[in-house]
Motif scaffolding. Structure first.
Motif, PDB file in Angstrom:
ATOM      1  N   ARG A 252       0.753  10.991 -14.954  1.00  0.00           N
ATOM      2  CA  ARG A 252       0.549  10.387 -13.635  1.00  0.00           C
ATOM      3  C   ARG A 252      -0.747  10.867 -13.002  1.00  0.00           C
ATOM      4  NH1 ARG A 252      -0.214  11.625  -8.988  1.00  0.00           N
ATOM      5  NH2 ARG A 252       0.051  13.797  -9.574  1.00  0.00           N
ATOM      6  N   ARG A 253      -1.496   9.960 -12.419  1.00  0.00           N
ATOM      7  CA  ARG A 253      -2.670  10.317 -11.645  1.00  0.00           C
ATOM      8  C   ARG A 253      -2.715   9.461 -10.385  1.00  0.00           C
ATOM      9  NH1 ARG A 253      -6.924  13.178 -13.514  1.00  0.00           N
ATOM     10  NH2 ARG A 253      -7.184  13.341 -11.246  1.00  0.00           N
ATOM     11  N   SER A 254      -3.341   9.990  -9.371  1.00  0.00           N
ATOM     12  CA  SER A 254      -3.584   9.199  -8.162  1.00  0.00           C
ATOM     13  C   SER A 254      -4.704   8.221  -8.469  1.00  0.00           C
ATOM     14  CB  SER A 254      -4.034  10.107  -7.018  1.00  0.00           C
ATOM     15  OG  SER A 254      -2.956  10.899  -6.602  1.00  0.00           O
TER      16      SER A 254
ATOM     17  N   ARG B  15      -7.318   5.187  -7.220  1.00  0.00           N
ATOM     18  CA  ARG B  15      -7.998   4.671  -6.023  1.00  0.00           C
ATOM     19  C   ARG B  15      -8.685   3.341  -6.272  1.00  0.00           C
ATOM     20  NH1 ARG B  15      -8.413  10.230  -6.412  1.00  0.00           N
ATOM     21  NH2 ARG B  15      -7.544  11.385  -4.651  1.00  0.00           N
TER      22      ARG B  15
ATOM     23  N   PHE C  54     -13.483  14.411  -5.541  1.00  0.00           N
ATOM     24  CA  PHE C  54     -12.707  13.171  -5.691  1.00  0.00           C
ATOM     25  C   PHE C  54     -13.569  11.931  -5.453  1.00  0.00           C
ATOM     26  CE2 PHE C  54      -9.789  16.485  -4.060  1.00  0.00           C
ATOM     27  CZ  PHE C  54      -9.116  16.700  -5.259  1.00  0.00           C
TER      28      PHE C  54
ATOM     29  N   THR D 195     -14.381  10.524  -2.788  1.00  0.00           N
ATOM     30  CA  THR D 195     -13.851   9.606  -1.769  1.00  0.00           C
ATOM     31  C   THR D 195     -14.779   9.555  -0.558  1.00  0.00           C
ATOM     32  OG1 THR D 195     -12.528  11.429  -0.876  1.00  0.00           O
ATOM     33  CG2 THR D 195     -11.421   9.939  -2.393  1.00  0.00           C
TER      34      THR D 195
ATOM     35  N   LEU E  34      -1.315   5.778  -4.882  1.00  0.00           N
ATOM     36  CA  LEU E  34      -2.072   6.882  -4.283  1.00  0.00           C
ATOM     37  C   LEU E  34      -1.302   7.307  -3.045  1.00  0.00           C
ATOM     38  CD1 LEU E  34      -4.795   8.527  -3.797  1.00  0.00           C
ATOM     39  CD2 LEU E  34      -5.492   6.613  -2.360  1.00  0.00           C
ATOM     40  N   THR E  35      -1.151   8.609  -2.852  1.00  0.00           N
ATOM     41  CA  THR E  35      -0.570   9.068  -1.584  1.00  0.00           C
ATOM     42  C   THR E  35      -1.730   9.180  -0.601  1.00  0.00           C
ATOM     43  OG1 THR E  35      -0.647  11.191  -2.730  1.00  0.00           O
ATOM     44  CG2 THR E  35       1.515  10.362  -2.210  1.00  0.00           C
ATOM     45  N   HIS E  36      -1.795   8.241   0.318  1.00  0.00           N
ATOM     46  CA  HIS E  36      -2.938   8.189   1.235  1.00  0.00           C
ATOM     47  C   HIS E  36      -2.484   8.529   2.655  1.00  0.00           C
ATOM     48  CE1 HIS E  36      -6.635   7.166   3.048  1.00  0.00           C
ATOM     49  NE2 HIS E  36      -6.338   5.923   3.387  1.00  0.00           N
ATOM     50  N   THR E  37      -3.322   9.345   3.319  1.00  0.00           N
ATOM     51  CA  THR E  37      -2.982   9.802   4.673  1.00  0.00           C
ATOM     52  C   THR E  37      -4.160   9.540   5.626  1.00  0.00           C
ATOM     53  OG1 THR E  37      -3.624  11.953   3.730  1.00  0.00           O
ATOM     54  CG2 THR E  37      -1.296  11.629   4.170  1.00  0.00           C
TER      55      THR E  37
ATOM     56  N   LEU F  53       3.249   8.269   5.100  1.00  0.00           N
ATOM     57  CA  LEU F  53       2.247   8.064   4.050  1.00  0.00           C
ATOM     58  C   LEU F  53       1.990   6.571   3.871  1.00  0.00           C
ATOM     59  CD1 LEU F  53       3.460  10.270   1.024  1.00  0.00           C
ATOM     60  CD2 LEU F  53       1.392  10.645   2.366  1.00  0.00           C
TER      61      LEU F  53
ATOM     62  N   ILE G 224      -9.475  16.842 -13.147  1.00  0.00           N
ATOM     63  CA  ILE G 224      -8.963  17.998 -12.403  1.00  0.00           C
ATOM     64  C   ILE G 224      -8.055  18.815 -13.316  1.00  0.00           C
ATOM     65  CG2 ILE G 224      -9.065  16.998 -10.070  1.00  0.00           C
ATOM     66  CD1 ILE G 224      -6.039  16.336 -10.494  1.00  0.00           C
TER      67      ILE G 224
ATOM     68  N   ARG H 108      -4.511  21.090 -13.723  1.00  0.00           N
ATOM     69  CA  ARG H 108      -3.232  21.457 -13.109  1.00  0.00           C
ATOM     70  C   ARG H 108      -3.008  22.945 -13.348  1.00  0.00           C
ATOM     71  NH1 ARG H 108      -0.783  15.746 -14.348  1.00  0.00           N
ATOM     72  NH2 ARG H 108      -1.288  14.851 -12.329  1.00  0.00           N
TER      73      ARG H 108
HETATM   74  C1  LIG Z   1       0.264  14.578   1.035  1.00  0.00           C
HETATM   75  C2  LIG Z   1      -0.915  14.068   0.263  1.00  0.00           C
HETATM   76  C3  LIG Z   1      -1.936  13.437   0.945  1.00  0.00           C
HETATM   77  C4  LIG Z   1      -3.022  12.893   0.238  1.00  0.00           C
HETATM   78  N1  LIG Z   1      -3.974  12.193   0.922  1.00  0.00           N
HETATM   79  C5  LIG Z   1      -4.954  11.581   0.228  1.00  0.00           C
HETATM   80  C6  LIG Z   1      -5.866  10.718   0.901  1.00  0.00           C
HETATM   81  O1  LIG Z   1      -5.767  10.501   2.113  1.00  0.00           O
HETATM   82  N2  LIG Z   1      -6.839  10.135   0.186  1.00  0.00           N
HETATM   83  C7  LIG Z   1      -6.958  10.312  -1.177  1.00  0.00           C
HETATM   84  O2  LIG Z   1      -7.870   9.737  -1.784  1.00  0.00           O
HETATM   85  N3  LIG Z   1      -6.092  11.107  -1.855  1.00  0.00           N
HETATM   86  C8  LIG Z   1      -5.082  11.723  -1.190  1.00  0.00           C
HETATM   87  N4  LIG Z   1      -4.158  12.488  -1.862  1.00  0.00           N
HETATM   88  C9  LIG Z   1      -4.233  12.571  -3.338  1.00  0.00           C
HETATM   89  C10 LIG Z   1      -4.693  13.945  -3.846  1.00  0.00           C
HETATM   90  O3  LIG Z   1      -6.086  14.075  -3.701  1.00  0.00           O
HETATM   91  C11 LIG Z   1      -4.277  14.062  -5.326  1.00  0.00           C
HETATM   92  O4  LIG Z   1      -2.880  13.998  -5.428  1.00  0.00           O
HETATM   93  C12 LIG Z   1      -4.748  15.360  -5.948  1.00  0.00           C
HETATM   94  O5  LIG Z   1      -6.142  15.402  -5.999  1.00  0.00           O
HETATM   95  C13 LIG Z   1      -4.195  15.547  -7.363  1.00  0.00           C
HETATM   96  O6  LIG Z   1      -4.589  14.469  -8.188  1.00  0.00           O
HETATM   97  P1  LIG Z   1      -3.524  13.600  -8.978  1.00  0.00           P
HETATM   98  O7  LIG Z   1      -2.602  13.012  -7.955  1.00  0.00           O
HETATM   99  O8  LIG Z   1      -4.340  12.560  -9.719  1.00  0.00           O
HETATM  100  O9  LIG Z   1      -2.791  14.522  -9.898  1.00  0.00           O
HETATM  101  C14 LIG Z   1      -3.095  13.042  -1.177  1.00  0.00           C
HETATM  102  C15 LIG Z   1      -2.044  13.690  -1.848  1.00  0.00           C
HETATM  103  C16 LIG Z   1      -0.965  14.182  -1.139  1.00  0.00           C
HETATM  104  C17 LIG Z   1       0.174  14.813  -1.900  1.00  0.00           C
END
Ligand SMILES: Cc1cc2nc3c(=O)[nH]c(=O)nc-3n(C[C@H](O)[C@H](O)[C@H](O)COP(=O)(O)O)c2cc1C
Length: 221
Positions: A34-36, A38, A110, A112, A169-172, A193, A209, A211
């Motif tokens: 799994r990866r975030s 964008r 990242f 971003t 993506l978990t975006h905030t 979120l 990245i 872990r």
């Molecule tokens: C609570 C939370 C908030 C996050 N907010 C953002 C965000 O606003 N924008 C973004 O690009 N990534 C956001 N992320 C993603 C993290 O950058 C990402 O999970 C982390 O770098 C690890 O990468 P991976 O998810 O690919 O393993 C967020 C992750 C979490 C858990």
């Protein structure tokens, strides 16, 4: 059991130790991929998949079983455009004025910035709300451990998406109150979120990245 509340038997299916280990390894490998993401493809996602992911998220444990979450699923292009524009307004302010240098330095890896194209490109934008209390019979009933409960639910949601080959993506985009306004949520709900959901774009890439190692994240005593 002497209780005015009903209890029902609970059993887990039988399995051998080997089977347990094989399943555990398979699940770890699945989740480790799994990866975030964008960058999303515009490829349609069957609505049934999103429904199943949210139903799975709804199986999470929660403080006093209050289940203090609500998943609002947006696919309407006009609504997505409105959300993107409001999110980018906040994020521009964050990147250009509100975030301290240390935070911006942490984010450099990242790649971003305040542009959030994925809010429009992803076929679904799932906005998770935390429900802080309910108004029952004219009285306010507070929920317990709302942050923890919703966090666990979202974790299960992410695992369910990963299991069906979708990405998110978990975006905030904070502060997130614009989401309550645009999505017309009641005052007991607060945005938690924003999660675009779909397939990765063909040219999608992710930052390299690391872990933490098992030693760094666990200790048996
Ligand atoms: C609570 C939370 C908030 C996050 N907010 C953002 C965000 O606003 N924008 C973004 O690009 N990534 C956001 N992320 C993603 C993290 O950058 C990402 O999970 C982390 O770098 C690890 O990468 P991976 O998810 O690919 O393993 C967020 C992750 C979490 C858990």
């Amino acid at each position: 059991m002497n209780s005015e509340f009903r209890f029902i038997p609970y059993r887990q299916p039988e399995m051998s130790e080997d089977e347990r280990i094989e399943r555990a390894e398979d699940f770890y490998l699945l989740m480790n991929r799994r990866r975030s993401i964008r960058e999303f493809s515009g490829k349609e996602v069957d609505r049934k998949l999103i429904e199943l992911a949210v139903r799975t998220a709804g199986t999470a444990p929660s403080g006093a079983n209050k289940q203090p979450w609500r998943y609002i699923i947006v696919s309407d292009p006009d609504l997505k455009r409105e959300i993107r524009s409001a999110a980018e307004k906040e994020e521009k302010e964050n990147y250009e004025r509100r975030m301290p240098k240390e935070w911006l330095d942490d984010l450099k890896q990242f790649g971003t910035d305040w542009h959030k194209d994925f809010i429009e490109t992803a076929p679904f934008v799932v906005v998770v709300f935390r429900i802080d209390y309910m108004n029952d019979d004219g009285s306010v009933k507070k929920h317990y451990y709302v942050n923890e409960s919703v966090g666990i639910s979202v974790g299960i949601f992410i695992a369910a998406l990963q299991n069906m080959g979708l990405v998110t993506l978990t975006h905030t985009p904070s502060p997130m109150n614009f989401l309550s306004k645009i999505l017309k949520r009641p005052s007991n709900e607060r945005a938690f979120l924003l999660m675009p959901v779909g397939y990765p774009a063909d040219e999608a890439s992710v930052p390299e990245i690391k872990r933490k190692s098992p030693d760094e994240i666990m200790e048996f005593l």
